[in-house]
Design a protein around this motif. Structure first.
Motif, PDB file in Angstrom:
ATOM      1  N   VAL A   1       0.865  -1.187   0.000  1.00  0.00           N
ATOM      2  CA  VAL A   1       0.000   0.000   0.000  1.00  0.00           C
ATOM      3  C   VAL A   1       0.896   1.229   0.000  1.00  0.00           C
ATOM      4  O   VAL A   1       1.592   1.496   0.991  1.00  0.00           O
ATOM      5  N   THR A   2       0.898   1.981  -1.089  1.00  0.00           N
ATOM      6  CA  THR A   2       1.697   3.206  -1.103  1.00  0.00           C
ATOM      7  C   THR A   2       0.869   4.353  -0.542  1.00  0.00           C
ATOM      8  O   THR A   2      -0.352   4.371  -0.646  1.00  0.00           O
ATOM      9  N   GLY A   3       1.560   5.303   0.075  1.00  0.00           N
ATOM     10  CA  GLY A   3       0.847   6.388   0.735  1.00  0.00           C
ATOM     11  C   GLY A   3      -0.004   5.849   1.869  1.00  0.00           C
ATOM     12  O   GLY A   3      -1.175   6.212   2.011  1.00  0.00           O
ATOM     13  N   GLY A   4       0.592   5.010   2.692  1.00  0.00           N
ATOM     14  CA  GLY A   4      -0.172   4.291   3.702  1.00  0.00           C
ATOM     15  C   GLY A   4      -0.126   4.873   5.091  1.00  0.00           C
ATOM     16  O   GLY A   4      -0.506   4.194   6.052  1.00  0.00           O
ATOM     17  N   THR A   5       0.297   6.115   5.240  1.00  0.00           N
ATOM     18  CA  THR A   5       0.456   6.665   6.588  1.00  0.00           C
ATOM     19  C   THR A   5      -0.739   7.469   7.072  1.00  0.00           C
ATOM     20  O   THR A   5      -0.812   7.804   8.254  1.00  0.00           O
TER      21      THR A   5
ATOM     22  N   ARG B   1       7.555  10.619   5.456  1.00  0.00           N
ATOM     23  CA  ARG B   1       8.060  11.102   6.743  1.00  0.00           C
ATOM     24  C   ARG B   1       8.159   9.945   7.731  1.00  0.00           C
ATOM     25  O   ARG B   1       7.186   9.248   7.970  1.00  0.00           O
ATOM     26  N   GLN B   2       9.337   9.781   8.314  1.00  0.00           N
ATOM     27  CA  GLN B   2       9.575   8.643   9.201  1.00  0.00           C
ATOM     28  C   GLN B   2       8.662   8.667  10.418  1.00  0.00           C
ATOM     29  O   GLN B   2       8.149   7.621  10.844  1.00  0.00           O
ATOM     30  N   GLU B   3       8.437   9.845  10.983  1.00  0.00           N
ATOM     31  CA  GLU B   3       7.588   9.942  12.170  1.00  0.00           C
ATOM     32  C   GLU B   3       6.168   9.453  11.873  1.00  0.00           C
ATOM     33  O   GLU B   3       5.576   8.677  12.636  1.00  0.00           O
ATOM     34  N   ALA B   4       5.624   9.904  10.740  1.00  0.00           N
ATOM     35  CA  ALA B   4       4.282   9.467  10.357  1.00  0.00           C
ATOM     36  C   ALA B   4       4.260   7.982  10.027  1.00  0.00           C
ATOM     37  O   ALA B   4       3.283   7.273  10.325  1.00  0.00           O
ATOM     38  N   LEU B   5       5.319   7.490   9.417  1.00  0.00           N
ATOM     39  CA  LEU B   5       5.414   6.072   9.066  1.00  0.00           C
ATOM     40  C   LEU B   5       5.416   5.209  10.324  1.00  0.00           C
ATOM     41  O   LEU B   5       4.696   4.203  10.405  1.00  0.00           O
ATOM     42  N   ASP B   6       6.191   5.619  11.312  1.00  0.00           N
ATOM     43  CA  ASP B   6       6.261   4.861  12.567  1.00  0.00           C
ATOM     44  C   ASP B   6       4.901   4.844  13.263  1.00  0.00           C
ATOM     45  O   ASP B   6       4.473   3.811  13.799  1.00  0.00           O
TER      46      ASP B   6
END
Length: 250
Positions: A12-16, A40-45
């Motif tokens: 899923v791309t754009g999955g945050t 963005r790593q923060e949003a990804l986490d």
């Protein structure tokens, strides 16, 4: 309990956030191993934590081919094949004709068209025969919207991809469909409408134009994506599924 996507691998791309986040969670809840991307790593986490289950986050910008290579390298480290690609990453901004800049055009088409194209093309060596690809288009591709012509054109291109790729991939039995959400209650829509009270007022106005009497929720779009990705839609190919409360059907 049987899960539709048990032992399936889903990208899923754009999955945050928004539709991507809701869809990734829906796939994970149905037993899939899910890979999501975000810039963005923060949003990804935060998204990985919210989704739970068998989920892996890969920091990547879908308009950059090297980032796409890194995404599929991450998949290959854990799995031999992909069952579903949901090419969802995208975005847009208002710009009326006369004020459209080269940067606005390139930013929109690089993410929404180039990104979708190469997300799918680079997945082909890993896509299992009989796999499913779902692309995020939009209702604006068939309805005029002031100051949104570049975004609308990019989504029309995405819809065209589905029609053409089913011919390119027919020998492998890979289905390609597009889901076209209407106005949906996401952070991206809030940002597009100026946030805060401006966004709420705009959403309320638009809800009055929708036969369903409200705007959509990300989980409702997610259910449509899971249907298109499942064996329940085994004879559904090349369609544009509108999930818009009837907005563009009248």
């Amino acid at each position: 309990m049987a899960y539709r996507f048990e032992n399936k691998v889903v990208v899923v791309t754009g999955g945050t956030t928004g539709i991507g986040l809701a869809t990734a969670k829906a796939f994970a809840d149905e037993g899939a191993s899910v890979f999501i991307t975000g810039r963005r790593q923060e949003a990804l986490d935060a998204a990985v934590k919210a989704i739970g289950g068998k989920v892996t986050g890969v920091r990547a910008d879908m308009s950059k081919l090297a980032d796409l290579d890194r995404l599929y390298d991450a998949v290959q480290q854990q799995h031999s094949a992909i069952d579903v690609v949901f090419a969802n990453a995208g975005g847009g901004e208002f710009a009326p004709l006369g004020a459209i800049t080269e940067d606005h055009y390139e930013k929109t088409f690089d993410t929404n068209v180039k990104g979708v194209l190469f997300t799918v093309q680079k997945a082909l060596p890993l896509l299992r025969d009989g796999a499913s690809v779902v692309l995020t288009a939009s209702t604006v591709s068939i309805s005029g919207t002031p100051a949104l012509s570049v975004y609308s054109a990019s989504k029309a291109a995405v819809r065209s991809f589905a029609r053409n790729w089913i011919l390119d991939l027919k020998d492998r039995g890979i289905r390609v469909n597009a889901v076209s959400p209407g106005v949906t209650d996401t952070p991206g829509v809030d940002d597009l409408f100026g946030g805060g009270t401006d966004a709420e007022n705009t959403k309320a106005y638009l809800a009055g134009l929708i036969p369903a009497g409200r705007i959509g929720q990300p989980s409702e779009i997610a259910r449509a994506v899971l249907f298109l990705s499942s064996q329940e839609a085994s004879f559904v190919n090349g369609v544009e599924l509108f999930v818009d409360g009837g907005q563009v059907q009248i």
